[in-house]
Design an enzyme around this catalytic site. Structure first.
Site, PDB file in Angstrom:
ATOM      1  N   SER B  11     137.944  70.216  20.993  1.00  0.00           N
ATOM      2  CA  SER B  11     139.488  70.121  21.186  1.00  0.00           C
ATOM      3  C   SER B  11     139.773  68.656  21.698  1.00  0.00           C
ATOM      4  O   SER B  11     141.028  68.386  21.686  1.00  0.00           O
ATOM      5  CB  SER B  11     140.003  71.415  22.014  1.00  0.00           C
ATOM      6  OG  SER B  11     139.735  71.039  23.322  1.00  0.00           O
ATOM      7  N   THR B  75     135.930  77.383  23.103  1.00  0.00           N
ATOM      8  CA  THR B  75     136.995  78.114  22.780  1.00  0.00           C
ATOM      9  C   THR B  75     136.643  78.240  21.211  1.00  0.00           C
ATOM     10  O   THR B  75     136.761  79.442  20.526  1.00  0.00           O
ATOM     11  CB  THR B  75     138.533  77.667  23.007  1.00  0.00           C
ATOM     12  OG1 THR B  75     138.436  77.214  24.509  1.00  0.00           O
ATOM     13  CG2 THR B  75     139.512  78.366  22.428  1.00  0.00           C
ATOM     14  N   CYS B 183     133.462  75.818  29.298  1.00  0.00           N
ATOM     15  CA  CYS B 183     134.437  75.137  28.945  1.00  0.00           C
ATOM     16  C   CYS B 183     133.674  73.445  29.048  1.00  0.00           C
ATOM     17  O   CYS B 183     133.316  73.074  30.019  1.00  0.00           O
ATOM     18  CB  CYS B 183     135.817  74.849  29.241  1.00  0.00           C
ATOM     19  SG  CYS B 183     136.986  73.755  28.676  1.00  0.00           S
ATOM     20  N   THR B 184     133.557  72.818  27.841  1.00  0.00           N
ATOM     21  CA  THR B 184     132.874  71.616  27.692  1.00  0.00           C
ATOM     22  C   THR B 184     133.541  70.590  28.861  1.00  0.00           C
ATOM     23  O   THR B 184     132.947  69.473  29.020  1.00  0.00           O
ATOM     24  CB  THR B 184     132.298  70.979  26.631  1.00  0.00           C
ATOM     25  OG1 THR B 184     133.676  71.091  25.918  1.00  0.00           O
ATOM     26  CG2 THR B 184     131.448  71.833  25.979  1.00  0.00           C
ATOM     27  N   HIS B 185     134.714  70.648  29.224  1.00  0.00           N
ATOM     28  CA  HIS B 185     135.415  69.762  29.910  1.00  0.00           C
ATOM     29  C   HIS B 185     135.137  69.773  31.460  1.00  0.00           C
ATOM     30  O   HIS B 185     135.133  68.883  32.307  1.00  0.00           O
ATOM     31  CB  HIS B 185     137.129  70.158  29.833  1.00  0.00           C
ATOM     32  CG  HIS B 185     137.774  69.530  28.655  1.00  0.00           C
ATOM     33  ND1 HIS B 185     137.533  70.344  27.553  1.00  0.00           N
ATOM     34  CD2 HIS B 185     138.538  68.558  28.385  1.00  0.00           C
ATOM     35  CE1 HIS B 185     138.354  69.647  26.230  1.00  0.00           C
ATOM     36  NE2 HIS B 185     138.937  68.662  27.056  1.00  0.00           N
TER      37      HIS B 185
END
Lengths: 264, 264
Positions: B11, B75, B183-185
């Site tokens: 994203s 997600t 979440c890859t963030h």
């Protein structure tokens, strides 16, 4: 989720080194094992015969409704892995790529040794796979035709075995910093091999490396076994003496297993 | 051997945490990356929209002739991984199964926490995957809607970020021994998260875990890139500002990268 067992095949008892690692890393998976000890070792046989025998073992495992096949034998992997993988619609793993890949990660000097059966060494498959990934690697291969028969006869720590290992590996000592045990029988001789090669040499157990790949592929194909309370029923089959197989399995897996003799 | 690049989608910039790990573990693979920062975060959006956007990113990567697609976004993985994997004839990896699997191996008390976007938490996919493998695991999920926007705006170490992380994670502290950064963030906030959770809590970076799977699947499908001397040409694309993306990439990947703006 897929609660069917994973099928293992080997020319004899060597694949038990892969099974031991599987039981450690993935203790909830069920195992069907077939060892062709009556015709072991495969190493000195012609490729066409190895191909025929290996397909017989595969066909036997398919009658047991396995969800994945692990060719826990370097010789059979070298000769026929790609063909079997292509023909079946379940995942089929060999032991060579995981070992080659681990060796590349392990080596510092870029000098990798490979020991295996005459057929595995003649196929030169480890060099081929290693240099395809990493062209600058130096790969030295050595056939150890006496090792697998010693393991099959359960001489894991005899003075004869020590002498044979010592004499066979002489030409490799000091030449490599990483040594691929390119036959699933060889981890049963690991302490002796390590002793001869010296503590600074990293031994790569191709079978143990393969179990990490099994785990990833179970995830990728979404065929893990559910970890419910259902009891596992591992089943072992051999084309030779069930008692001899059970004796080795008991030592190596540290448990009593049921072994059944079969004729293919 | 297959010298085509691996495609990554996210994203926004979060997938760079997977790219960093890939560059470390598989430095000879070439990367195409597309980040949809103009429409980030995906987390609060309805599933149907996430599905449409993700397919747009996939179609973009396919025009770049990639050999594998990594959905480096929890997600998107939660909503549409299985569908994409089924439809494409190249391997497609998500980040959820590797993270779930690693958390099961890591936890000692069987108490696993999951933090993620609202959609990832609402989908309850981590609990579903973890308990399918291991029914007795206790899984506590927590949505952290403010984390990804802070990362997208490059506030990796501001006092606002510290305050938000501290306040958000309060209810989890002391409750779990393993925390999945779902979440890859979030690995960009790892030092702050570790500080809030305490040093005894093991943080699972789902993206880093995913790279181990990439390596195994490159082997299994025999699509590794040959490690010849040919120069790598990584390419990064973003739907928002190329400069902002490049700024974050420079810090996170510790190198200057070329970023191009695209409209999907």
């Amino acid at each position: 989720m897929d609660n069917r067992p994973i099928g293992f095949l080997d020319s004899g008892v060597g694949g038990l080194t892969v099974v031991r690692e599987l039981m450690r890393q993935l203790p909830y998976e069920e195992i069907i094992y077939i060892g062709d000890s009556a015709r072991a070792p495969y190493g000195p046989r012609p490729a066409q015969q190895i191909r025929t025998y290996t397909w017989q073992l595969v066909d036997f495992l398919l009658t047991k409704n396995v969800k994945m096949i692990v060719i826990a034998c370097n010789t059979a992997t070298a000769v026929v892995w790609e063909e079997i993988k292509e023909k079946l619609d379940i995942p089929v793993l060999g032991v060579i790529l995981p070992g080659a890949s681990a060796a590349i990660k392990s080596t510092e000097a870029g000098r990798i040794g490979v020991i295996g059966t005459p057929m595995t060494v003649k196929s030169d498959i480890y060099r081929h796979k290693i240099q395809a990934l990493s062209p600058e690697m130096d790969v030295t291969s050595l056939a150890c035709p006496k090792f697998a028969p010693l393991v099959e006869s359960n001489q894991l720590n005899s003075s004869l075995t020590k002498k044979v290992v010592y004499e066979t590996l002489q030409s490799l000592t000091g030449q490599v910093d990483t040594l691929i045990l390119g036959c699933t029988h060889y981890p049963l001789l690991k302490p002796i091999i390590q002793n001869v090669m010296g503590p600074q040499v990293k031994l790569i157990d191709s079978g143990a490396e393969c179990v990490r790949d099994i785990s990833v592929l179970l995830n990728y194909f979404e065929i893990n076994r559910s970890r419910d309370k259902q009891e596992l029923r591992h089943r072992f089959y051999t084309t030779a003496s069930a008692k001899s197989f059970a004796d080795i399995a008991k030592v190596w897996l540290n448990r009593q297993v049921d072994v059944e003799h079969v004729t293919l």
